[in-house]
Design an enzyme around this catalytic site. Structure first.
Site, PDB file in Angstrom:
ATOM      1  N   LYS A  21       0.753  -1.255   0.110  1.00  0.00           N
ATOM      2  CA  LYS A  21      -0.023   0.025   0.032  1.00  0.00           C
ATOM      3  C   LYS A  21       0.786   1.338   0.036  1.00  0.00           C
ATOM      4  O   LYS A  21       0.301   2.314  -0.413  1.00  0.00           O
ATOM      5  CB  LYS A  21      -1.106  -0.086   1.041  1.00  0.00           C
ATOM      6  CG  LYS A  21      -0.614   0.120   2.446  1.00  0.00           C
ATOM      7  CD  LYS A  21      -1.356   0.033   3.647  1.00  0.00           C
ATOM      8  CE  LYS A  21      -0.775   0.267   4.955  1.00  0.00           C
ATOM      9  NZ  LYS A  21      -1.731   0.478   5.973  1.00  0.00           N
ATOM     10  N   ARG A  22       2.065   1.125   0.527  1.00  0.00           N
ATOM     11  CA  ARG A  22       2.853   2.353   0.645  1.00  0.00           C
ATOM     12  C   ARG A  22       3.589   2.777  -0.969  1.00  0.00           C
ATOM     13  O   ARG A  22       3.847   3.787  -1.129  1.00  0.00           O
ATOM     14  CB  ARG A  22       4.081   2.330   1.573  1.00  0.00           C
ATOM     15  CG  ARG A  22       3.614   1.855   2.827  1.00  0.00           C
ATOM     16  CD  ARG A  22       4.033   2.886   3.736  1.00  0.00           C
ATOM     17  NE  ARG A  22       3.447   3.073   4.882  1.00  0.00           N
ATOM     18  CZ  ARG A  22       2.548   3.993   5.427  1.00  0.00           C
ATOM     19  NH1 ARG A  22       2.835   5.175   5.188  1.00  0.00           N
ATOM     20  NH2 ARG A  22       1.913   3.965   6.605  1.00  0.00           N
TER      21      ARG A  22
END
Ligand code: GLU
Length: 509
Positions: free
Chosen positions: A265-266
Protein backbone atom coordinates in the site's frame (compact mmCIF):
# COMPACT_ATOMS: atom_id res chain seq x y z
CA UNK A 1 -16.47 -29.00 -11.92
CA UNK A 2 -19.13 -30.31 -9.55
CA UNK A 3 -22.75 -29.72 -10.49
CA UNK A 4 -23.63 -27.84 -7.29
CA UNK A 5 -24.56 -24.22 -7.99
CA UNK A 6 -21.57 -21.89 -8.06
CA UNK A 7 -21.44 -19.73 -4.96
CA UNK A 8 -18.31 -17.69 -4.37
CA UNK A 9 -17.41 -15.10 -1.81
CA UNK A 10 -15.13 -12.16 -1.36
CA UNK A 11 -14.13 -12.16 2.30
CA UNK A 12 -12.16 -9.04 3.18
CA UNK A 13 -11.16 -8.12 6.69
CA UNK A 14 -12.05 -4.51 7.51
CA UNK A 15 -8.51 -3.66 8.56
CA UNK A 16 -8.16 -0.74 6.15
CA UNK A 17 -9.06 0.30 2.63
CA UNK A 18 -9.23 -2.25 -0.14
CA UNK A 19 -5.90 -2.57 -1.93
CA UNK A 20 -6.14 -3.08 -5.72
CA UNK A 21 -5.05 -6.70 -5.14
CA UNK A 22 -8.21 -7.11 -3.09
CA UNK A 23 -10.29 -5.57 -5.85
CA UNK A 24 -8.78 -8.06 -8.29
CA UNK A 25 -9.76 -10.93 -5.97
CA UNK A 26 -13.30 -9.54 -5.83
CA UNK A 27 -13.31 -9.12 -9.61
CA UNK A 28 -12.23 -12.71 -10.35
CA UNK A 29 -14.88 -13.98 -7.94
CA UNK A 30 -17.45 -11.78 -9.65
CA UNK A 31 -16.45 -12.89 -13.14
CA UNK A 32 -16.40 -16.56 -12.17
CA UNK A 33 -19.83 -16.32 -10.53
CA UNK A 34 -21.43 -14.53 -13.48
CA UNK A 35 -19.81 -16.85 -15.98
CA UNK A 36 -21.31 -19.87 -14.23
CA UNK A 37 -24.65 -18.20 -13.50
CA UNK A 38 -23.80 -18.43 -9.85
CA UNK A 39 -23.80 -16.12 -6.85
CA UNK A 40 -21.13 -13.68 -5.75
CA UNK A 41 -21.40 -12.65 -2.12
CA UNK A 42 -19.38 -10.55 0.26
CA UNK A 43 -18.62 -11.56 3.81
CA UNK A 44 -16.85 -9.25 6.22
CA UNK A 45 -14.27 -11.13 8.29
CA UNK A 46 -13.90 -9.01 11.38
CA UNK A 47 -13.07 -11.61 14.03
CA UNK A 48 -9.78 -9.93 14.83
CA UNK A 49 -11.15 -7.01 16.77
CA UNK A 50 -7.67 -5.64 17.44
CA UNK A 51 -7.22 -4.86 13.76
CA UNK A 52 -10.68 -3.39 13.16
CA UNK A 53 -10.60 -0.04 11.36
CA UNK A 54 -13.76 2.11 11.46
CA UNK A 55 -15.03 3.03 8.02
CA UNK A 56 -13.20 0.22 6.25
CA UNK A 57 -16.34 -1.86 5.63
CA UNK A 58 -18.17 1.08 4.10
CA UNK A 59 -15.10 1.87 2.02
CA UNK A 60 -15.03 -1.69 0.66
CA UNK A 61 -18.71 -1.61 -0.28
CA UNK A 62 -18.42 1.82 -1.93
CA UNK A 63 -15.32 0.78 -3.83
CA UNK A 64 -17.01 -2.34 -5.24
CA UNK A 65 -19.98 -0.19 -6.19
CA UNK A 66 -17.73 2.24 -8.06
CA UNK A 67 -16.03 -0.66 -9.85
CA UNK A 68 -19.41 -2.04 -10.89
CA UNK A 69 -18.83 -5.46 -9.31
CA UNK A 70 -21.40 -5.50 -6.56
CA UNK A 71 -22.20 -8.80 -4.84
CA UNK A 72 -25.78 -9.98 -4.66
CA UNK A 73 -25.58 -11.10 -1.03
CA UNK A 74 -23.87 -9.26 1.77
CA UNK A 75 -24.21 -6.71 4.55
CA UNK A 76 -26.74 -4.05 3.64
CA UNK A 77 -27.80 -6.15 0.65
CA UNK A 78 -29.35 -9.16 2.38
CA UNK A 79 -29.56 -12.80 1.39
CA UNK A 80 -30.73 -16.03 2.97
CA UNK A 81 -27.31 -16.95 4.42
CA UNK A 82 -26.81 -13.84 6.55
CA UNK A 83 -25.70 -12.14 8.61
CA UNK A 84 -22.68 -11.52 6.41
CA UNK A 85 -20.50 -9.87 9.03
CA UNK A 86 -18.70 -12.40 11.21
CA UNK A 87 -18.97 -10.42 14.44
CA UNK A 88 -22.75 -10.58 13.97
CA UNK A 89 -22.50 -14.38 13.69
CA UNK A 90 -20.36 -14.62 16.80
CA UNK A 91 -22.65 -17.04 18.67
CA UNK A 92 -22.55 -19.58 15.84
CA UNK A 93 -18.93 -20.59 16.07
CA UNK A 94 -18.36 -21.91 19.56
CA UNK A 95 -20.58 -24.99 19.18
CA UNK A 96 -18.51 -25.96 16.15
CA UNK A 97 -15.29 -25.66 18.15
CA UNK A 98 -16.84 -27.75 20.93
CA UNK A 99 -17.95 -30.35 18.44
CA UNK A 100 -14.32 -30.83 17.46
CA UNK A 101 -13.31 -31.10 21.13
CA UNK A 102 -15.90 -33.79 21.70
CA UNK A 103 -14.48 -35.73 18.80
CA UNK A 104 -10.91 -35.33 20.07
CA UNK A 105 -9.96 -33.17 17.08
CA UNK A 106 -9.40 -30.05 19.11
CA UNK A 107 -8.55 -29.26 22.72
CA UNK A 108 -8.58 -26.57 25.37
CA UNK A 109 -5.25 -24.90 26.04
CA UNK A 110 -4.71 -22.89 29.22
CA UNK A 111 -1.17 -21.68 28.63
CA UNK A 112 -0.73 -18.02 29.38
CA UNK A 113 1.08 -15.62 27.09
CA UNK A 114 3.92 -15.79 29.59
CA UNK A 115 4.08 -19.61 29.37
CA UNK A 116 4.29 -19.41 25.60
CA UNK A 117 7.00 -16.75 25.70
CA UNK A 118 9.01 -18.88 28.11
CA UNK A 119 8.77 -21.90 25.82
CA UNK A 120 9.90 -19.82 22.84
CA UNK A 121 12.84 -18.45 24.78
CA UNK A 122 13.87 -21.91 25.99
CA UNK A 123 13.68 -23.31 22.48
CA UNK A 124 15.74 -20.43 21.17
CA UNK A 125 18.55 -21.08 23.65
CA UNK A 126 18.48 -24.69 22.49
CA UNK A 127 19.01 -23.58 18.88
CA UNK A 128 15.36 -23.81 17.73
CA UNK A 129 14.27 -20.27 16.84
CA UNK A 130 10.86 -21.26 15.48
CA UNK A 131 9.11 -22.93 18.36
CA UNK A 132 5.58 -24.02 17.57
CA UNK A 133 2.64 -25.34 19.53
CA UNK A 134 2.29 -28.60 17.63
CA UNK A 135 1.70 -32.30 17.78
CA UNK A 136 4.97 -32.78 19.67
CA UNK A 137 5.20 -29.77 21.97
CA UNK A 138 1.53 -29.87 23.01
CA UNK A 139 2.39 -32.86 25.18
CA UNK A 140 4.36 -30.68 27.53
CA UNK A 141 1.97 -27.74 27.67
CA UNK A 142 -1.05 -26.95 29.89
CA UNK A 143 -4.01 -28.24 27.95
CA UNK A 144 -6.88 -30.67 28.11
CA UNK A 145 -4.63 -33.38 26.61
CA UNK A 146 -2.09 -33.19 29.42
CA UNK A 147 -4.10 -32.07 32.47
CA UNK A 148 -6.36 -34.46 34.38
CA UNK A 149 -10.00 -34.24 33.34
CA UNK A 150 -11.02 -32.97 36.78
CA UNK A 151 -8.59 -30.07 36.58
CA UNK A 152 -9.79 -29.18 33.10
CA UNK A 153 -13.42 -29.08 34.29
CA UNK A 154 -12.45 -27.02 37.28
CA UNK A 155 -10.48 -24.54 35.17
CA UNK A 156 -13.36 -24.15 32.72
CA UNK A 157 -15.87 -23.69 35.53
CA UNK A 158 -13.75 -21.12 37.29
CA UNK A 159 -13.67 -19.06 34.13
CA UNK A 160 -9.91 -19.43 33.59
CA UNK A 161 -8.90 -18.01 30.21
CA UNK A 162 -8.37 -20.59 27.51
CA UNK A 163 -8.15 -21.00 23.76
CA UNK A 164 -9.28 -23.93 21.65
CA UNK A 165 -6.60 -25.40 19.42
CA UNK A 166 -6.76 -27.74 16.47
CA UNK A 167 -5.30 -31.16 17.30
CA UNK A 168 -3.22 -31.71 14.21
CA UNK A 169 -2.62 -35.40 13.56
CA UNK A 170 0.99 -36.51 13.21
CA UNK A 171 2.61 -37.39 9.95
CA UNK A 172 -0.39 -37.16 7.68
CA UNK A 173 -0.13 -35.96 4.10
CA UNK A 174 -2.72 -33.30 3.34
CA UNK A 175 -3.39 -33.32 -0.41
CA UNK A 176 -5.58 -30.95 -2.25
CA UNK A 177 -6.06 -29.71 -5.76
CA UNK A 178 -5.80 -26.04 -6.55
CA UNK A 179 -7.35 -25.00 -9.87
CA UNK A 180 -4.43 -22.65 -10.56
CA UNK A 181 -1.55 -24.50 -8.91
CA UNK A 182 -2.45 -28.15 -9.41
CA UNK A 183 -1.82 -30.67 -6.65
CA UNK A 184 -0.44 -29.44 -3.36
CA UNK A 185 0.82 -31.85 -0.69
CA UNK A 186 1.84 -30.80 2.81
CA UNK A 187 2.71 -33.07 5.71
CA UNK A 188 0.98 -32.25 8.99
CA UNK A 189 4.31 -32.47 10.79
CA UNK A 190 4.96 -29.05 9.27
CA UNK A 191 1.74 -27.58 10.60
CA UNK A 192 1.10 -26.22 14.06
CA UNK A 193 -1.93 -26.58 16.29
CA UNK A 194 -3.61 -23.35 15.24
CA UNK A 195 -5.89 -21.54 17.62
CA UNK A 196 -9.50 -21.93 16.46
CA UNK A 197 -11.23 -20.07 19.22
CA UNK A 198 -9.78 -17.22 21.25
CA UNK A 199 -9.98 -16.18 24.87
CA UNK A 200 -12.02 -13.10 23.88
CA UNK A 201 -14.89 -15.41 22.90
CA UNK A 202 -14.30 -14.94 19.19
CA UNK A 203 -13.36 -17.57 16.66
CA UNK A 204 -10.11 -17.06 14.77
CA UNK A 205 -10.13 -16.37 11.06
CA UNK A 206 -9.54 -20.07 10.31
CA UNK A 207 -12.53 -21.48 12.18
CA UNK A 208 -14.93 -18.71 11.18
CA UNK A 209 -13.84 -18.91 7.55
CA UNK A 210 -14.47 -22.66 7.30
CA UNK A 211 -17.74 -22.62 9.22
CA UNK A 212 -19.01 -19.76 7.07
CA UNK A 213 -17.84 -21.18 3.77
CA UNK A 214 -19.63 -24.40 4.68
CA UNK A 215 -22.84 -22.87 5.99
CA UNK A 216 -22.97 -20.34 3.15
CA UNK A 217 -22.57 -23.22 0.71
CA UNK A 218 -19.50 -21.79 -0.97
CA UNK A 219 -18.51 -23.93 -3.94
CA UNK A 220 -15.19 -22.28 -4.85
CA UNK A 221 -12.72 -20.40 -2.70
CA UNK A 222 -10.94 -17.87 -4.91
CA UNK A 223 -8.46 -15.82 -2.91
CA UNK A 224 -4.95 -14.42 -2.82
CA UNK A 225 -1.82 -16.55 -2.77
CA UNK A 226 -1.01 -15.33 0.73
CA UNK A 227 -3.69 -17.75 1.96
CA UNK A 228 -2.12 -20.80 0.35
CA UNK A 229 -0.14 -21.70 3.50
CA UNK A 230 -3.44 -21.76 5.43
CA UNK A 231 -5.15 -24.06 2.96
CA UNK A 232 -3.83 -27.37 4.44
CA UNK A 233 -5.24 -26.40 7.84
CA UNK A 234 -8.53 -25.52 6.17
CA UNK A 235 -8.61 -28.88 4.40
CA UNK A 236 -7.95 -30.58 7.75
CA UNK A 237 -10.81 -28.62 9.28
CA UNK A 238 -13.21 -29.72 6.54
CA UNK A 239 -12.07 -33.30 7.13
CA UNK A 240 -12.46 -32.93 10.89
CA UNK A 241 -16.04 -31.71 10.47
CA UNK A 242 -16.75 -34.33 7.84
CA UNK A 243 -17.78 -31.63 5.37
CA UNK A 244 -17.09 -31.64 1.64
CA UNK A 245 -14.33 -29.25 0.61
CA UNK A 246 -14.98 -26.40 -1.78
CA UNK A 247 -12.63 -26.11 -4.72
CA UNK A 248 -9.64 -23.83 -4.26
CA UNK A 249 -7.98 -21.28 -6.52
CA UNK A 250 -5.14 -19.19 -5.10
CA UNK A 251 -4.48 -16.11 -7.21
CA UNK A 252 -0.94 -14.92 -7.99
CA UNK A 253 0.59 -12.01 -6.11
CA UNK A 254 0.62 -8.50 -7.54
CA UNK A 255 4.21 -7.36 -7.94
CA UNK A 256 5.81 -3.94 -8.13
CA UNK A 257 6.46 -2.58 -11.63
CA UNK A 258 10.11 -3.67 -11.45
CA UNK A 259 9.02 -7.16 -10.39
CA UNK A 260 10.82 -6.71 -7.10
CA UNK A 261 8.46 -7.86 -4.39
CA UNK A 262 4.82 -7.52 -3.55
CA UNK A 263 2.97 -4.33 -4.42
CA UNK A 264 2.30 -2.78 -1.05
CA UNK A 265 0.00 0.00 0.00
CA UNK A 266 2.95 2.34 0.50
CA UNK A 267 4.30 1.77 -3.03
CA UNK A 268 1.59 3.62 -4.86
CA UNK A 269 1.99 7.17 -3.75
CA UNK A 270 5.76 6.61 -3.47
CA UNK A 271 6.09 5.39 -7.08
CA UNK A 272 3.51 7.79 -8.46
CA UNK A 273 0.37 5.74 -9.02
CA UNK A 274 -2.64 4.87 -6.88
CA UNK A 275 -2.95 1.41 -5.29
CA UNK A 276 -6.45 1.97 -3.94
CA UNK A 277 -9.67 2.17 -5.93
CA UNK A 278 -10.81 5.35 -4.22
CA UNK A 279 -9.26 7.88 -1.85
CA UNK A 280 -8.72 6.81 1.73
CA UNK A 281 -7.78 9.05 4.61
CA UNK A 282 -6.43 7.39 7.72
CA UNK A 283 -7.50 8.35 11.23
CA UNK A 284 -4.22 10.27 11.44
CA UNK A 285 -5.23 12.30 8.40
CA UNK A 286 -2.84 10.61 5.95
CA UNK A 287 -4.27 10.46 2.43
CA UNK A 288 -3.85 7.47 0.13
CA UNK A 289 -4.98 8.43 -3.34
CA UNK A 290 -7.47 6.43 -5.37
CA UNK A 291 -8.02 5.61 -9.03
CA UNK A 292 -11.41 7.30 -9.00
CA UNK A 293 -10.09 10.62 -7.73
CA UNK A 294 -7.14 10.43 -10.14
CA UNK A 295 -9.67 10.52 -12.96
CA UNK A 296 -9.75 6.87 -14.01
CA UNK A 297 -12.92 5.41 -15.44
CA UNK A 298 -14.07 2.33 -13.53
CA UNK A 299 -14.20 0.26 -16.73
CA UNK A 300 -10.55 1.03 -17.47
CA UNK A 301 -9.49 0.18 -13.92
CA UNK A 302 -11.37 -3.13 -14.02
CA UNK A 303 -10.11 -4.01 -17.50
CA UNK A 304 -6.53 -3.40 -16.34
CA UNK A 305 -7.03 -5.45 -13.17
CA UNK A 306 -8.51 -8.36 -15.11
CA UNK A 307 -5.23 -8.65 -16.99
CA UNK A 308 -3.12 -8.76 -13.83
CA UNK A 309 -2.80 -12.52 -13.66
CA UNK A 310 -5.23 -13.55 -16.39
CA UNK A 311 -5.22 -13.33 -20.16
CA UNK A 312 -7.80 -14.40 -22.72
CA UNK A 313 -5.28 -16.20 -24.94
CA UNK A 314 -6.04 -13.80 -27.82
CA UNK A 315 -4.79 -10.39 -28.88
CA UNK A 316 -7.88 -8.60 -27.61
CA UNK A 317 -7.16 -6.27 -24.70
CA UNK A 318 -10.21 -4.05 -24.39
CA UNK A 319 -13.02 -5.94 -22.69
CA UNK A 320 -16.29 -4.67 -21.32
CA UNK A 321 -17.33 -6.32 -18.08
CA UNK A 322 -19.78 -8.51 -20.03
CA UNK A 323 -17.00 -9.60 -22.36
CA UNK A 324 -14.78 -10.37 -19.40
CA UNK A 325 -17.50 -12.56 -17.93
CA UNK A 326 -17.75 -14.38 -21.22
CA UNK A 327 -13.98 -14.87 -21.65
CA UNK A 328 -12.92 -15.51 -18.07
CA UNK A 329 -11.73 -18.84 -16.75
CA UNK A 330 -9.64 -19.75 -13.71
CA UNK A 331 -7.65 -22.14 -15.89
CA UNK A 332 -6.20 -19.14 -17.70
CA UNK A 333 -5.02 -17.51 -14.47
CA UNK A 334 -1.26 -17.83 -14.15
CA UNK A 335 0.71 -19.06 -11.15
CA UNK A 336 3.45 -16.48 -11.57
CA UNK A 337 3.21 -13.13 -9.83
CA UNK A 338 1.65 -10.40 -11.98
CA UNK A 339 3.72 -7.26 -12.50
CA UNK A 340 1.73 -4.06 -12.22
CA UNK A 341 2.38 -1.71 -15.12
CA UNK A 342 1.39 1.94 -14.51
CA UNK A 343 1.88 2.90 -18.16
CA UNK A 344 -0.36 0.12 -19.38
CA UNK A 345 -2.91 1.29 -16.83
CA UNK A 346 -2.84 4.75 -18.41
CA UNK A 347 -3.17 3.18 -21.83
CA UNK A 348 -6.36 1.43 -20.73
CA UNK A 349 -7.68 4.70 -19.37
CA UNK A 350 -6.89 6.53 -22.59
CA UNK A 351 -8.62 3.86 -24.64
CA UNK A 352 -11.69 4.04 -22.45
CA UNK A 353 -11.82 7.82 -22.61
CA UNK A 354 -11.63 7.76 -26.40
CA UNK A 355 -14.49 5.32 -26.53
CA UNK A 356 -16.73 7.65 -24.53
CA UNK A 357 -19.25 9.89 -26.23
CA UNK A 358 -18.67 13.63 -26.17
CA UNK A 359 -21.66 13.92 -23.92
CA UNK A 360 -20.21 11.47 -21.39
CA UNK A 361 -16.89 13.28 -21.31
CA UNK A 362 -18.68 16.64 -21.01
CA UNK A 363 -20.57 15.30 -17.99
CA UNK A 364 -17.30 14.32 -16.37
CA UNK A 365 -15.91 17.79 -16.99
CA UNK A 366 -18.93 19.53 -15.54
CA UNK A 367 -18.43 17.51 -12.37
CA UNK A 368 -14.86 18.71 -12.07
CA UNK A 369 -15.40 22.37 -12.80
CA UNK A 370 -17.98 25.06 -13.42
CA UNK A 371 -17.86 25.53 -17.19
CA UNK A 372 -19.41 28.52 -18.93
CA UNK A 373 -19.74 26.87 -22.37
CA UNK A 374 -23.07 25.59 -23.65
CA UNK A 375 -23.54 21.81 -23.91
CA UNK A 376 -23.07 21.95 -27.63
CA UNK A 377 -19.87 23.97 -27.35
CA UNK A 378 -18.52 21.67 -24.67
CA UNK A 379 -19.29 18.61 -26.81
CA UNK A 380 -17.29 20.17 -29.62
CA UNK A 381 -14.38 20.80 -27.25
CA UNK A 382 -14.51 17.16 -26.12
CA UNK A 383 -14.59 16.01 -29.70
CA UNK A 384 -11.55 18.13 -30.55
CA UNK A 385 -9.53 17.18 -27.50
CA UNK A 386 -10.32 13.60 -26.56
CA UNK A 387 -7.69 12.02 -28.80
CA UNK A 388 -5.07 14.06 -26.97
CA UNK A 389 -6.21 13.32 -23.43
CA UNK A 390 -5.69 10.43 -21.04
CA UNK A 391 -8.05 11.74 -18.40
CA UNK A 392 -11.08 13.94 -18.93
CA UNK A 393 -9.44 16.59 -16.75
CA UNK A 394 -6.55 16.83 -19.27
CA UNK A 395 -9.00 18.52 -21.64
CA UNK A 396 -9.34 21.41 -19.21
CA UNK A 397 -5.58 21.86 -19.09
CA UNK A 398 -4.46 20.93 -22.60
CA UNK A 399 -7.41 22.64 -24.20
CA UNK A 400 -7.57 25.62 -21.85
CA UNK A 401 -7.50 28.00 -24.86
CA UNK A 402 -10.84 26.60 -26.00
CA UNK A 403 -12.45 27.86 -22.82
CA UNK A 404 -10.63 31.19 -22.47
CA UNK A 405 -8.24 33.38 -24.40
CA UNK A 406 -4.69 32.21 -23.87
CA UNK A 407 -2.95 33.95 -21.01
CA UNK A 408 0.39 32.37 -21.78
CA UNK A 409 2.22 32.16 -25.08
CA UNK A 410 4.97 29.66 -25.84
CA UNK A 411 7.76 32.19 -26.28
CA UNK A 412 10.40 29.59 -26.98
CA UNK A 413 8.58 28.33 -30.08
CA UNK A 414 7.65 31.85 -31.11
CA UNK A 415 11.27 32.99 -31.00
CA UNK A 416 12.33 29.93 -32.94
CA UNK A 417 9.67 30.11 -35.66
CA UNK A 418 8.90 33.78 -36.14
CA UNK A 419 10.49 35.27 -39.25
CA UNK A 420 10.56 38.96 -40.17
CA UNK A 421 7.73 38.49 -42.67
CA UNK A 422 5.56 36.25 -40.48
CA UNK A 423 3.56 39.04 -38.89
CA UNK A 424 2.61 40.56 -42.22
CA UNK A 425 1.49 37.10 -43.47
CA UNK A 426 -0.67 36.90 -40.39
CA UNK A 427 -2.24 40.27 -41.11
CA UNK A 428 -3.01 39.24 -44.67
CA UNK A 429 -4.44 35.92 -43.52
CA UNK A 430 -6.52 37.84 -41.02
CA UNK A 431 -8.12 39.94 -43.73
CA UNK A 432 -8.88 36.78 -45.72
CA UNK A 433 -10.64 35.39 -42.66
CA UNK A 434 -12.46 38.68 -42.19
CA UNK A 435 -13.82 38.44 -45.71
CA UNK A 436 -15.39 35.01 -45.21
CA UNK A 437 -19.16 34.97 -44.91
CA UNK A 438 -19.26 31.32 -43.92
CA UNK A 439 -16.98 30.32 -41.05
CA UNK A 440 -17.11 26.54 -41.20
CA UNK A 441 -13.89 24.51 -40.87
CA UNK A 442 -14.21 23.48 -44.49
CA UNK A 443 -14.54 27.01 -45.84
CA UNK A 444 -11.64 28.19 -43.72
CA UNK A 445 -9.46 25.33 -44.91
CA UNK A 446 -10.36 26.07 -48.49
CA UNK A 447 -9.57 29.76 -48.05
CA UNK A 448 -6.31 28.89 -46.37
CA UNK A 449 -5.15 26.75 -49.26
CA UNK A 450 -5.98 29.42 -51.83
CA UNK A 451 -4.23 31.99 -49.68
CA UNK A 452 -1.04 29.91 -49.55
CA UNK A 453 -1.21 29.31 -53.27
CA UNK A 454 -1.73 32.93 -54.22
CA UNK A 455 1.20 33.98 -52.02
CA UNK A 456 3.41 31.04 -52.92
CA UNK A 457 3.81 30.17 -49.24
CA UNK A 458 4.49 26.82 -47.56
CA UNK A 459 1.98 25.58 -45.00
CA UNK A 460 4.51 25.77 -42.19
CA UNK A 461 5.13 29.47 -42.80
CA UNK A 462 1.58 30.34 -41.80
CA UNK A 463 -0.12 27.49 -39.99
CA UNK A 464 2.13 27.26 -36.92
CA UNK A 465 2.25 31.04 -36.42
CA UNK A 466 -1.55 31.07 -36.77
CA UNK A 467 -1.80 28.37 -34.10
CA UNK A 468 0.52 30.32 -31.81
CA UNK A 469 -1.45 33.55 -31.99
CA UNK A 470 -4.77 31.80 -31.59
CA UNK A 471 -3.93 29.26 -28.87
CA UNK A 472 -0.59 30.31 -27.39
CA UNK A 473 0.84 26.82 -27.86
CA UNK A 474 2.59 24.95 -30.65
CA UNK A 475 0.43 21.81 -30.87
CA UNK A 476 -3.20 20.81 -30.65
CA UNK A 477 -6.17 19.71 -32.74
CA UNK A 478 -6.77 20.90 -36.29
CA UNK A 479 -6.58 24.69 -36.70
CA UNK A 480 -9.60 24.92 -38.99
CA UNK A 481 -11.73 23.10 -36.45
CA UNK A 482 -10.45 25.35 -33.70
CA UNK A 483 -11.15 28.43 -35.80
CA UNK A 484 -14.68 27.36 -36.61
CA UNK A 485 -15.31 26.59 -32.97
CA UNK A 486 -14.07 30.00 -31.78
CA UNK A 487 -16.02 31.90 -34.43
CA UNK A 488 -14.95 34.74 -36.66
CA UNK A 489 -15.08 37.60 -34.21
CA UNK A 490 -13.05 35.77 -31.58
CA UNK A 491 -10.51 34.55 -34.14
CA UNK A 492 -9.92 38.06 -35.48
CA UNK A 493 -9.54 39.46 -31.99
CA UNK A 494 -7.16 36.68 -30.96
CA UNK A 495 -4.96 37.29 -34.00
CA UNK A 496 -4.80 40.95 -33.08
CA UNK A 497 -3.98 40.25 -29.45
CA UNK A 498 -1.62 37.42 -30.32
CA UNK A 499 0.40 39.53 -32.71
CA UNK A 500 0.85 42.20 -30.05
CA UNK A 501 2.04 39.55 -27.65
CA UNK A 502 4.48 38.15 -30.23
CA UNK A 503 5.91 41.60 -30.83
CA UNK A 504 6.41 42.05 -27.12
CA UNK A 505 8.12 38.65 -26.77
CA UNK A 506 10.45 39.39 -29.68
CA UNK A 507 11.30 42.83 -28.34
CA UNK A 508 12.02 41.51 -24.90
CA UNK A 509 14.22 38.67 -26.16
N1 GLU B 1 -10.33 -12.48 5.54
C1 GLU B 1 -9.32 -12.93 4.64
C2 GLU B 1 -8.70 -11.69 4.01
O1 GLU B 1 -8.72 -10.68 4.62
C3 GLU B 1 -9.97 -13.80 3.58
C4 GLU B 1 -9.16 -14.95 3.13
C5 GLU B 1 -10.07 -15.92 2.37
O2 GLU B 1 -10.62 -15.51 1.36
O3 GLU B 1 -10.23 -17.03 2.84
O4 GLU B 1 -8.17 -11.68 2.94
Amino acid sequence: MSSAPVRVRFAPSPTGPLHMGGVRTALYNYLFAKKHKGTFLIRIEDTDQTRFVPGAQQYIMDALQWCGIMPTEGPGIGGEFGPYVQSERKEMYKPFAELLINEDKAYYAFDTAKDLDRMREQAKTMGMPNWQYNSVTRNSMRNSLTLPQSEVSQLLQSGAPYVIRMKMPRNHDVRFHDIIRGWVVVNTNNLDDKVLFKSDGMPTYHLANIVDDHTMQISHVIRGEEWLPSAPLHIMLYEAFGWPCPEFAHLPLLLRPDGNGKLSKRDGDRLGFPVFPTNWTTAEGELYSGYRENGYLPGAFINMLAFLGWNPGTEQEIFSIEELVEAFSLERVSKAGAKFDPNKTKWFQQSYLRAQSNKEIANQLRQIENIALSDQELHTVCNLMKERATFAKDILVEGAYLFDRPSMYDSETILKKWKTETSSHMMEWKSVLDSLSDFSAQTIEHAFKSFLESKGLAIGAVLLPYRLVLTGVGAGPGMFDISAFLGKQEVLERIEAGLKKVEQIINEA
